[in-house]
Every structure is written in C-alpha cells, then in structure tokens.
Design a protein around this motif. Structure first.
Motif, PDB file in Angstrom:
ATOM      1  N   GLY A 100       0.816  -1.218   0.000  1.00  0.00           N
ATOM      2  CA  GLY A 100       0.000   0.000   0.000  1.00  0.00           C
ATOM      3  C   GLY A 100       0.841   1.256   0.000  1.00  0.00           C
ATOM      4  O   GLY A 100       0.494   2.253  -0.640  1.00  0.00           O
ATOM      5  N   ARG A 132       2.140   2.127  -3.303  1.00  0.00           N
ATOM      6  CA  ARG A 132       1.017   2.277  -4.236  1.00  0.00           C
ATOM      7  C   ARG A 132       0.920   1.133  -5.235  1.00  0.00           C
ATOM      8  O   ARG A 132       0.237   1.242  -6.244  1.00  0.00           O
ATOM      9  CB  ARG A 132       1.112   3.606  -4.997  1.00  0.00           C
ATOM     10  CG  ARG A 132       1.101   4.831  -4.110  1.00  0.00           C
ATOM     11  CD  ARG A 132      -0.224   5.046  -3.455  1.00  0.00           C
ATOM     12  NE  ARG A 132      -1.274   5.306  -4.444  1.00  0.00           N
ATOM     13  CZ  ARG A 132      -2.573   5.331  -4.182  1.00  0.00           C
ATOM     14  NH1 ARG A 132      -2.985   5.090  -2.954  1.00  0.00           N
ATOM     15  NH2 ARG A 132      -3.449   5.572  -5.129  1.00  0.00           N
ATOM     16  N   PRO A 182      -3.220   0.060  -4.401  1.00  0.00           N
ATOM     17  CA  PRO A 182      -3.830   1.349  -4.037  1.00  0.00           C
ATOM     18  C   PRO A 182      -5.034   1.179  -3.113  1.00  0.00           C
ATOM     19  O   PRO A 182      -5.515   0.060  -2.888  1.00  0.00           O
ATOM     20  CB  PRO A 182      -4.249   1.922  -5.395  1.00  0.00           C
ATOM     21  CG  PRO A 182      -4.432   0.740  -6.275  1.00  0.00           C
ATOM     22  CD  PRO A 182      -3.416  -0.266  -5.822  1.00  0.00           C
ATOM     23  N   GLU A 183      -5.535   2.294  -2.601  1.00  0.00           N
ATOM     24  CA  GLU A 183      -6.649   2.263  -1.649  1.00  0.00           C
ATOM     25  C   GLU A 183      -7.887   1.605  -2.238  1.00  0.00           C
ATOM     26  O   GLU A 183      -8.635   0.921  -1.526  1.00  0.00           O
ATOM     27  CB  GLU A 183      -6.970   3.687  -1.183  1.00  0.00           C
ATOM     28  CG  GLU A 183      -5.907   4.287  -0.282  1.00  0.00           C
ATOM     29  CD  GLU A 183      -6.303   5.646   0.248  1.00  0.00           C
ATOM     30  OE1 GLU A 183      -7.489   5.830   0.600  1.00  0.00           O
ATOM     31  OE2 GLU A 183      -5.447   6.545   0.292  1.00  0.00           O
ATOM     32  N   GLU A 184      -8.127   1.809  -3.517  1.00  0.00           N
ATOM     33  CA  GLU A 184      -9.293   1.180  -4.149  1.00  0.00           C
ATOM     34  C   GLU A 184      -9.175  -0.337  -4.113  1.00  0.00           C
ATOM     35  O   GLU A 184     -10.155  -1.041  -3.840  1.00  0.00           O
ATOM     36  CB  GLU A 184      -9.431   1.667  -5.594  1.00  0.00           C
ATOM     37  CG  GLU A 184     -10.688   1.137  -6.286  1.00  0.00           C
ATOM     38  CD  GLU A 184     -10.819   1.613  -7.717  1.00  0.00           C
ATOM     39  OE1 GLU A 184     -11.862   1.356  -8.332  1.00  0.00           O
ATOM     40  OE2 GLU A 184      -9.866   2.244  -8.226  1.00  0.00           O
ATOM     41  N   ALA A 187      -2.303   4.027   4.512  1.00  0.00           N
ATOM     42  CA  ALA A 187      -2.925   5.334   4.256  1.00  0.00           C
ATOM     43  C   ALA A 187      -3.101   6.151   5.537  1.00  0.00           C
ATOM     44  O   ALA A 187      -3.554   7.295   5.482  1.00  0.00           O
ATOM     45  CB  ALA A 187      -4.277   5.135   3.578  1.00  0.00           C
TER      46      ALA A 187
END
Length: 310
Positions: free
Chosen positions: A22, A25, A28-30, A216
């Motif tokens: 994470g 990236r 990713p957050e999605e 995040a």
C-alpha cells in the motif's frame, strides 16, 4: 516468549507486506477496499460459518464468560470515557474514544490468528468476544453519538441498529452456522470443502488488507490521545478482562486465556469506519489503529505467552 513471538511473526509479516504494497502504491486504496469487501463478505464469513456449524450454542455461550468480558470491557470503556471528558471532550468524541479503547481487531486478526495459535477449540470463545463487541459495544457507541446529536434515542434508531446487525455478514454467518449445528444437519462433503477453501483465504486476505489499509494512515495528528488509547487497548483492556475472568467470575482457564488474548488485540479498523461515518475523532482513531497495530507485534506475543504459560 521467543517461541510465541516467532509463531506470531508470520501473521504480522503478512500485515507488513500489505503495508509495503500500500505504501508504494502497488496496492492502491481502491484495491484495498475491494479486498476488504471480499474478505468481509465471503472468505471470513465462510470461515465463521464453518466454525459455528461445528459448534453448539452451549460451547459458545457461557454466562460467566460473557459477564467477565462485559465487565472487564465496560470498565475500560468507562475509564476511557472519563479521561476524555476530563480533557474537555464532548459526549460524542468521548464515546468514540471509549469505543476505541476496548474494540479489538477480533474479526480480521483475532479469528485467523488465535485459532491457529491457541487451537481450533479457541473458535467458540473468539466468536463470543466478536459477537459481544458487535452487538453490545458497537450499538452503544452508535446510540450515544446519535443521541448526543439529536438529544434523544429514538425507536427508529434502535430499529436501524437491529437491521444493521442483521445485515452484518459476520453475524449472519455465525447465526447460520449455529442454526445448522442446532438442527443437526449433516455437512455435505462439497459444502464442507467449499467453505474450507474459501475460508482459507480469510487469513492471508484479512492480514494483507489490514496492512494495506494502515499505509494510508498517519500518526502525526492527535498523537498523545492516540498513544493513550493504544495503551488502554493493548494493556488496560487485557488486564481488566484478566481480573474479571480469572478472579471475579472464575472462568475456565483455557476460555479465559482466549478471552484475554482477544482483548489484547490492537484497535479494530472498523472503529475508524464509524468515526469517519459520524465525523467524530477521526485523526486520533486513525492514529490509534496505526500505533496499536505496530506495538502489538510485541504486546500480543507477550500476552499469549502469559496465558499459555510458554
């Protein structure tokens, strides 16, 4: 202690792998959101259904166990609420801090890890802890925050809470499994293998998702309250539960050990979901999740070593 630490290390290594993925990236957050949804609705639900289908209600529910966990957790909840109010926090943020101080990551971390480390018979006590956290304390913080904003707790709110519990796949999978067990239905081999294969994805998927979600988060804001909440969760909560289970209610030693280990888990990620939904104490909750998860690499093995006598 070293042996327990080495046993827990692979679980935290999976969290670390998710954090790295994470952080750079690559994940990713999605992607984290979709992985979390898969684990929550499918893999973890299959694992919980399979556990519950092989247990009876008597193996899960024990009055002394429930009272011990409720009393120990409620004590920490009250202390955290009092500390927040003394600092001048309003009712809503104080309630969120109290919830943060005693809500552990039982679903995504506790179920997979404690069953492996403490034996399959740990499933019943872990499921009971998970159920109490979701039904009692999650409902309590929701009612307090809503009540603080609206000035009252309405029948509509109680109905919404009940509906929310019924839509929770972890609750429903456990209820379905217990119903299956209670009706003494045979478990067809294809269904057993299906839930076993799908449930096996829960452990790596959940741990990786925890790590990716932590990437995040930041601990730069509201560090002091977050450190206090992490201390309350990792130290005060298992200590209070231990006193209640071992010396007040004299819970079976093994079940008490599982309960204490579950209480020692870091702050649950779904606490931030609540904080974000209501716009309450988001920074300190996020930081507490990050700090408590990092610190639990050392504290959780220590607690497990103590309860197992290792």
């Amino acid at each position: 202690m070293l042996a327990i630490f080495l046993k827990t290390l692979p679980f935290f290594a999976l969290i670390g792998l998710g954090w790295v993925a994470g952080r750079i990236r690559f994940f990713p957050e999605e992607a984290t959101a979709w992985l979390t949804k898969f684990v929550f609705y499918f893999a973890l639900s299959a694992m919980l259904f399979r556990f519950a289908a092989n247990l009876s209600l008597a193996e899960i529910f024990d009055t002394g166990f429930v009272l011990a966990y409720l009393c120990g957790s409620a004590l920490v909840w009250i202390v955290a609420m009092a500390v927040a109010r003394i600092r001048g926090e309003g009712l809503a943020p104080a309630a969120m801090e109290a919830h943060t101080a005693m809500t552990g990551n039982t679903g995504f971390l506790g179920v997979p890890m404690l069953v492996v480390l403490l034996g399959v018979q740990a499933a019943g006590p872990v499921l009971m802890v998970l159920t109490i956290d979701m039904i009692v304390f999650s409902s309590l913080v929701t009612m307090l925050i809503t009540g603080a904003r609206q000035g009252r707790v309405s029948v509509a709110l109680l109905g919404a809470l009940a509906a929310g519990l019924l839509r929770n796949p972890m609750i429903m999978s456990m209820l379905a499994g217990l119903a299956w067990s209670g009706l003494h239905l045979p478990m067809p081999a294809p269904l057993d293998e299906f839930t076993q294969i799908l449930g096996a994805a829960a452990t790596p998927g959940a741990l990786f998702a925890i790590g990716a979600s932590l990437a995040a988060r930041r601990a730069a804001e509201r560090v002091a309250p977050a450190v206090w909440l992490s201390f309350a969760k990792l130290v005060l909560h298992p200590a209070a539960v231990a006193v209640a289970a071992l010396w007040v209610f004299a819970v079976d030693r093994y079940a008490a050990g599982v309960m204490i280990a579950a209480a020692a888990l870091p702050v649950a990620g779904n606490v931030y979901i609540l904080a974000h939904h209501y716009g309450v104490a988001q920074a300190r909750v996020s930081a507490a999740i990050l700090i408590s998860t990092a610190a639990s690499i050392l504290t959780v093995p220590a607690v497990i070593a103590w309860v197992t006598g290792a």
